[in-house]
Design an enzyme around this catalytic site. Structure first.
Site, mmCIF file in Angstrom:
data_model
loop_
_atom_site.group_PDB
_atom_site.id
_atom_site.type_symbol
_atom_site.label_atom_id
_atom_site.label_comp_id
_atom_site.label_asym_id
_atom_site.label_seq_id
_atom_site.Cartn_x
_atom_site.Cartn_y
_atom_site.Cartn_z
ATOM 1 C CG ASP A 61 74.582 -6.952 103.568
ATOM 2 O OD1 ASP A 61 74.399 -8.183 103.537
ATOM 3 O OD2 ASP A 61 74.636 -6.251 102.542
ATOM 4 C CG HIS A 96 74.946 -10.053 100.569
ATOM 5 N ND1 HIS A 96 74.578 -8.764 100.859
ATOM 6 C CD2 HIS A 96 74.969 -10.139 99.216
ATOM 7 C CE1 HIS A 96 74.389 -8.099 99.733
ATOM 8 N NE2 HIS A 96 74.607 -8.900 98.726
ATOM 9 C CG ASN A 195 70.675 -7.831 91.470
ATOM 10 O OD1 ASN A 195 71.304 -6.841 91.104
ATOM 11 N ND2 ASN A 195 71.039 -8.541 92.528
ATOM 12 C CB ALA A 207 67.403 1.857 95.365
ATOM 13 C CE1 TYR A 209 60.792 4.780 101.434
ATOM 14 C CE2 TYR A 209 62.657 3.281 101.580
ATOM 15 C CZ TYR A 209 61.324 3.563 101.815
ATOM 16 O OH TYR A 209 60.523 2.630 102.423
ATOM 17 C CB SER A 259 75.120 -6.555 96.248
ATOM 18 O OG SER A 259 73.889 -6.739 96.874
#
Length: 398
Positions: A61, A96, A195, A207, A209, A259
């Site tokens: 992140d 984040h 999102n 996401a 893969y 997230s």
């Protein structure tokens, strides 16, 4: 440039994430407050079975503020592969990532966090092609480098609450190779679904893969959060609305996004791995999907196999189904399939509201593209083409 394949076009349609930042919660508590997500996931019962002891979760992140009361003594800081010059302590560093680490530990309080910085905290920032090339002039791919580092340095689980909700987002060979390495080493990888569900559901990596557990977001009634991206490769879902997370200033903040859903799911996987350290990535994903709260109508592109049931997943982790997977040569006839045998390229029919929204959005995109073509024909001067950057999937700094 290896960070992300870029495709030039006269008009680029950037898909946006969702931000919902509410009032800051006082920072006296030593643990991140648990809201409705606790009962929704069955955390109380799950934590009676496992606390995440001995499990390391790599949070790829924007960095993690390790001195936060919730995180103190639980975070190991790895390298900064984003290399933008920011350091820990800067207000633009680690907001984040700190939130995501706290969400993991909210579920698995005795797990350890390995922080690897691969993105920044800027939301929906757009940079010119030249600026991107300058940022990654050494040819490094921060995401791939982060995955490889995490695997080499003892991560049991990798959590990536990031992605590119971009119409032109594409497959990257470096990232795919790093994920294959993680799979061979038995490391489970999760990523947020994205999102862009209320705009246009373009592909979102990592996401998308194969081998990555894609996590969608639910609201309190168990249905899809309106921002949660709709993908045929969505595997499971977790709470993603009004989630309280730690901040990089020592307090707490409430926000929405896929997230926190991904981070909470990664915490559940940590509980499972502590219960049974021998679980393979295939067994983890199989158990997660087999024990969910199934949505009405069964699995779909909206929430995958449904919202995670942490208590059931941890209990089932003790006696998982046999893992019969292994490397095979691709012959062009087989497909990646979900546990019930359904190809990941198909799914049940979506609700009319969902596909109609997508159809309208596609029409708007085509109209914008046509406008770009006309503008090019007119010979008018246009600003430099801009490229959407890999970003986190909420909550974002406000």
């Amino acid at each position: 440039m290896k960070f992300r394949t870029i495709r030039a076009t006269s008009t680029a349609v950037a898909l946006t994430g969702l931000l919902c930042t509410l009032a800051t919660v006082p920072a006296q508590a030593a643990t991140t407050p648990v809201g409705w997500e606790g009962p929704a996931l069955g955390l109380s019962a799950a934590q009676q079975l496992s606390q995440g002891d001995g499990v390391t979760v790599a949070v790829l992140d924007s960095g993690v503020y390790a001195d936060h009361p919730t995180l103190r003594g639980k975070v190991t800081t790895g390298p900064d592969y984003f290399k933008d010059g920011l350091k820990a302590g800067d207000s633009k560093w680690g907001q984040h990532g700190t939130a995501m680490a706290s969400d993991v530990l909210k579920v698995a309080p005795k797990a350890k966090i390995l922080s690897v910085r691969v993105i920044d905290d800027k939301h929906e920032e757009e940079r010119t092609q030249e600026e991107l090339e300058e940022s990654f002039r050494k040819g490094n791919n921060p995401i791939a480098d982060g995955i490889n580092y995490a695997v080499r340095n003892g991560a049991d689980v990798i959590s990536m609450s990031l992605g590119s909700d971009n119409l032109f987002s594409s497959y990257d060979e470096d990232e795919a190779a790093a994920l294959a390495y993680a799979a061979r080493q038995g490391v489970t990888v999760l990523a947020s679904a994205g999102n862009a569900g209320d705009v246009l559901n373009g592909a979102s990596y990592p996401a998308g893969y194969a081998g990555v557990i894609a996590v969608a977001a639910t609201q309190q009634n168990g249905t899809r959060a309106e921002f949660s991206s709709v993908h045929t490769y969505n595997d499971v879902a977790a709470p993603g609305v009004d989630i309280i997370s730690a901040t990089n200033t020592g307090g707490y903040r409430q926000g929405n996004g896929t997230s926190p859903a991904c981070a909470l799911a990664a915490g559940v996987v940590a509980l499972m791995k502590a219960k049974n350290p021998k679980l393979t990535p295939t067994q983890v994903s199989g158990v997660l999907m087999a024990t969910t709260h199934r949505p009405a109508g069964g699995a779909s592109a909206l929430l995958g196999y449904g919202r995670i049931n942490a208590a059931a997943a941890v209990k089932a982790a003790g006696s998982p189904p046999k893992d019969g997977t292994g490397p095979v040569a691709y012959k062009g006839k087989e497909h990646l399939a979900t546990p019930d045998g359904t190809p990941k390229t198909t799914h049940p029919e979506m609700e009319q509201e969902v596909w109609l929204t997508g159809l309208i959005a596609a029409g708007v995109g085509l109209a914008a593209l046509a406008g770009g073509v006309l503008l090019a024909w007119s010979g008018r001067r246009k600003p430099p083409a801009r490229t959407p950057v890999m970003h986190h999937q909420g909550p974002f700094p406000g």
